[in-house]
Design a protein around this motif. Structure first.
Motif, PDB file in Angstrom:
ATOM      1  N   GLY A 146      39.378 -69.890  54.845  1.00 52.12           N
ATOM      2  CA  GLY A 146      40.319 -70.743  54.145  1.00 52.12           C
ATOM      3  C   GLY A 146      40.638 -70.376  52.720  1.00 52.12           C
ATOM      4  O   GLY A 146      41.530 -70.952  52.131  1.00 52.12           O
ATOM      5  N   GLY A 147      39.902 -69.452  52.130  1.00 55.07           N
ATOM      6  CA  GLY A 147      40.197 -69.126  50.744  1.00 55.07           C
ATOM      7  C   GLY A 147      39.224 -68.115  50.180  1.00 55.07           C
ATOM      8  O   GLY A 147      38.282 -67.692  50.836  1.00 55.07           O
ATOM      9  N   SER A 148      39.468 -67.769  48.941  1.00 50.52           N
ATOM     10  CA  SER A 148      38.604 -66.818  48.244  1.00 50.52           C
ATOM     11  C   SER A 148      37.285 -67.497  47.886  1.00 50.52           C
ATOM     12  O   SER A 148      37.185 -68.727  47.849  1.00 50.52           O
ATOM     13  CB  SER A 148      39.290 -66.327  46.977  1.00 50.52           C
ATOM     14  OG  SER A 148      39.425 -67.397  46.056  1.00 50.52           O
ATOM     15  N   HIS A 149      36.288 -66.687  47.592  1.00 53.69           N
ATOM     16  CA  HIS A 149      35.009 -67.252  47.156  1.00 53.69           C
ATOM     17  C   HIS A 149      35.201 -68.073  45.886  1.00 53.69           C
ATOM     18  O   HIS A 149      34.616 -69.147  45.748  1.00 53.69           O
ATOM     19  CB  HIS A 149      33.988 -66.133  46.928  1.00 53.69           C
ATOM     20  CG  HIS A 149      33.629 -65.391  48.181  1.00 53.69           C
ATOM     21  ND1 HIS A 149      32.877 -64.258  48.167  1.00 53.69           N
ATOM     22  CD2 HIS A 149      33.914 -65.634  49.482  1.00 53.69           C
ATOM     23  CE1 HIS A 149      32.717 -63.812  49.397  1.00 53.69           C
ATOM     24  NE2 HIS A 149      33.352 -64.627  50.213  1.00 53.69           N
ATOM     25  N   ALA A 150      36.026 -67.584  44.976  1.00 49.81           N
ATOM     26  CA  ALA A 150      36.291 -68.314  43.733  1.00 49.81           C
ATOM     27  C   ALA A 150      36.914 -69.679  44.025  1.00 49.81           C
ATOM     28  O   ALA A 150      36.605 -70.663  43.346  1.00 49.81           O
ATOM     29  CB  ALA A 150      37.204 -67.506  42.821  1.00 49.81           C
ATOM     30  N   SER A 151      37.774 -69.746  45.027  1.00 48.50           N
ATOM     31  CA  SER A 151      38.460 -71.007  45.313  1.00 48.50           C
ATOM     32  C   SER A 151      37.479 -72.118  45.663  1.00 48.50           C
ATOM     33  O   SER A 151      37.665 -73.262  45.248  1.00 48.50           O
ATOM     34  CB  SER A 151      39.484 -70.835  46.441  1.00 48.50           C
ATOM     35  OG  SER A 151      38.862 -70.687  47.703  1.00 48.50           O
ATOM     36  N   TYR A 152      36.432 -71.785  46.392  1.00 53.10           N
ATOM     37  CA  TYR A 152      35.455 -72.814  46.765  1.00 53.10           C
ATOM     38  C   TYR A 152      34.667 -73.279  45.546  1.00 53.10           C
ATOM     39  O   TYR A 152      34.398 -74.477  45.391  1.00 53.10           O
ATOM     40  CB  TYR A 152      34.525 -72.308  47.862  1.00 53.10           C
ATOM     41  CG  TYR A 152      35.277 -72.012  49.143  1.00 53.10           C
ATOM     42  CD1 TYR A 152      35.844 -73.042  49.888  1.00 53.10           C
ATOM     43  CD2 TYR A 152      35.444 -70.710  49.585  1.00 53.10           C
ATOM     44  CE1 TYR A 152      36.554 -72.782  51.042  1.00 53.10           C
ATOM     45  CE2 TYR A 152      36.154 -70.435  50.746  1.00 53.10           C
ATOM     46  CZ  TYR A 152      36.708 -71.471  51.466  1.00 53.10           C
ATOM     47  OH  TYR A 152      37.417 -71.209  52.609  1.00 53.10           O
ATOM     48  N   ALA A 153      34.302 -72.359  44.665  1.00 50.47           N
ATOM     49  CA  ALA A 153      33.557 -72.722  43.461  1.00 50.47           C
ATOM     50  C   ALA A 153      34.403 -73.604  42.547  1.00 50.47           C
ATOM     51  O   ALA A 153      33.933 -74.636  42.043  1.00 50.47           O
ATOM     52  CB  ALA A 153      33.104 -71.463  42.725  1.00 50.47           C
ATOM     53  N   ILE A 154      35.640 -73.225  42.343  1.00 49.84           N
ATOM     54  CA  ILE A 154      36.512 -73.975  41.431  1.00 49.84           C
ATOM     55  C   ILE A 154      36.883 -75.331  42.029  1.00 49.84           C
ATOM     56  O   ILE A 154      36.858 -76.354  41.340  1.00 49.84           O
ATOM     57  CB  ILE A 154      37.754 -73.141  41.066  1.00 49.84           C
ATOM     58  CG1 ILE A 154      37.319 -71.916  40.252  1.00 49.84           C
ATOM     59  CG2 ILE A 154      38.774 -73.980  40.299  1.00 49.84           C
ATOM     60  CD1 ILE A 154      38.404 -70.884  40.021  1.00 49.84           C
ATOM     61  N   ARG A 155      37.206 -75.350  43.300  1.00 50.28           N
ATOM     62  CA  ARG A 155      37.541 -76.631  43.942  1.00 50.28           C
ATOM     63  C   ARG A 155      36.335 -77.558  43.985  1.00 50.28           C
ATOM     64  O   ARG A 155      36.474 -78.780  43.867  1.00 50.28           O
ATOM     65  CB  ARG A 155      38.107 -76.396  45.340  1.00 50.28           C
ATOM     66  CG  ARG A 155      39.519 -75.827  45.302  1.00 50.28           C
ATOM     67  CD  ARG A 155      40.067 -75.495  46.684  1.00 50.28           C
ATOM     68  NE  ARG A 155      40.004 -76.622  47.589  1.00 50.28           N
ATOM     69  CZ  ARG A 155      39.588 -76.517  48.858  1.00 50.28           C
ATOM     70  NH1 ARG A 155      39.249 -75.350  49.379  1.00 50.28           N
ATOM     71  NH2 ARG A 155      39.565 -77.585  49.620  1.00 50.28           N
ATOM     72  N   PHE A 156      35.135 -76.995  44.149  1.00 54.65           N
ATOM     73  CA  PHE A 156      33.921 -77.817  44.107  1.00 54.65           C
ATOM     74  C   PHE A 156      33.816 -78.500  42.752  1.00 54.65           C
ATOM     75  O   PHE A 156      33.648 -79.714  42.654  1.00 54.65           O
ATOM     76  CB  PHE A 156      32.683 -76.951  44.370  1.00 54.65           C
ATOM     77  CG  PHE A 156      31.389 -77.700  44.220  1.00 54.65           C
ATOM     78  CD1 PHE A 156      30.906 -78.491  45.244  1.00 54.65           C
ATOM     79  CD2 PHE A 156      30.664 -77.614  43.039  1.00 54.65           C
ATOM     80  CE1 PHE A 156      29.712 -79.199  45.096  1.00 54.65           C
ATOM     81  CE2 PHE A 156      29.473 -78.309  42.884  1.00 54.65           C
ATOM     82  CZ  PHE A 156      28.996 -79.109  43.919  1.00 54.65           C
TER      83      PHE A 156
END
Length: 189
Positions: A41-51
């Motif tokens: 569903g997305g980049s590794h960064a996307s999960y960290a930032i969305r978290f």
């Protein structure tokens, strides 16, 4: 979390810095990377930032970006922001467990510790070498340590003054961690 909870209790907006911990949550260990990659569903960064952005009261998430691709990636999921769903949160929790098991040094390489160190120890580089050793157990971490200490101070040169710890935004016990780094890289037979 303690600071966040105080801000929420007093209705203060929260600004999050370093949501990808200086890039450490982008270049993940293989096991952790697979967990996020399986989400498709997305980049590794996307999960960290969305978290980070998904908590109540978050006014802003400051993410350092070094390329146009990183900027475009951040815009792609923050433009119409959606917090992590249950499946994504469970995956992030798995990644957190993987990191906890590795006992990595949570240094973001902000470099605040460097300017006050009377010995000139390249502390973030020391910690990066140690984390590389823990993640990959390869010879490159020893080489990396040697490169960063050639003609510079080593971890064992720490005089335990504590100036580094006074300015560390991660509140790391830098003096103890430098002893661990010294044991790993300098005390080999």
């Amino acid at each position: 979390m303690k600071c966040y909870e105080v801000c929420v209790r007093h209705n203060k907006p929260v600004i999050v810095m370093e949501p990808v911990k200086g890039g450490n949550l982008v270049n993940l260990p293989k096991e952790a990377g697979r967990v996020l990659d399986d989400l498709k569903g997305g980049s590794h960064a996307s999960y960290a930032i969305r978290f980070a952005a998904g908590f109540d009261g978050i006014m802003m998430v400051l993410s350092g970006m070094g390329t146009m691709e990183q900027l475009e990636d951040n815009i792609s999921y923050m433009k119409d922001f959606q917090p992590l769903d249950e499946r994504e949160l469970a995956a992030v929790q798995k990644v957190q467990e993987i990191f906890r098991r590795m006992n990595l040094i949570p240094c973001t390489a902000c470099r605040y510790c460097i300017s006050g160190c009377p010995m000139g120890i390249p502390i973030p580089e020391m910690f990066a070498a140690m984390n590389t050793q823990k993640i990959y157990q390869d010879w490159n971490s020893s080489w990396y340590y040697e490169i960063h200490t050639k003609d510079r101070a080593k971890a064992s040169d720490c005089i335990k003054c504590g100036k580094c710890e006074e300015v560390c935004p991660q509140h790391l016990k830098i003096r103890e961690l430098l002893e661990m780094v010294s044991d790993q890289f300098e005390n080999r037979q």
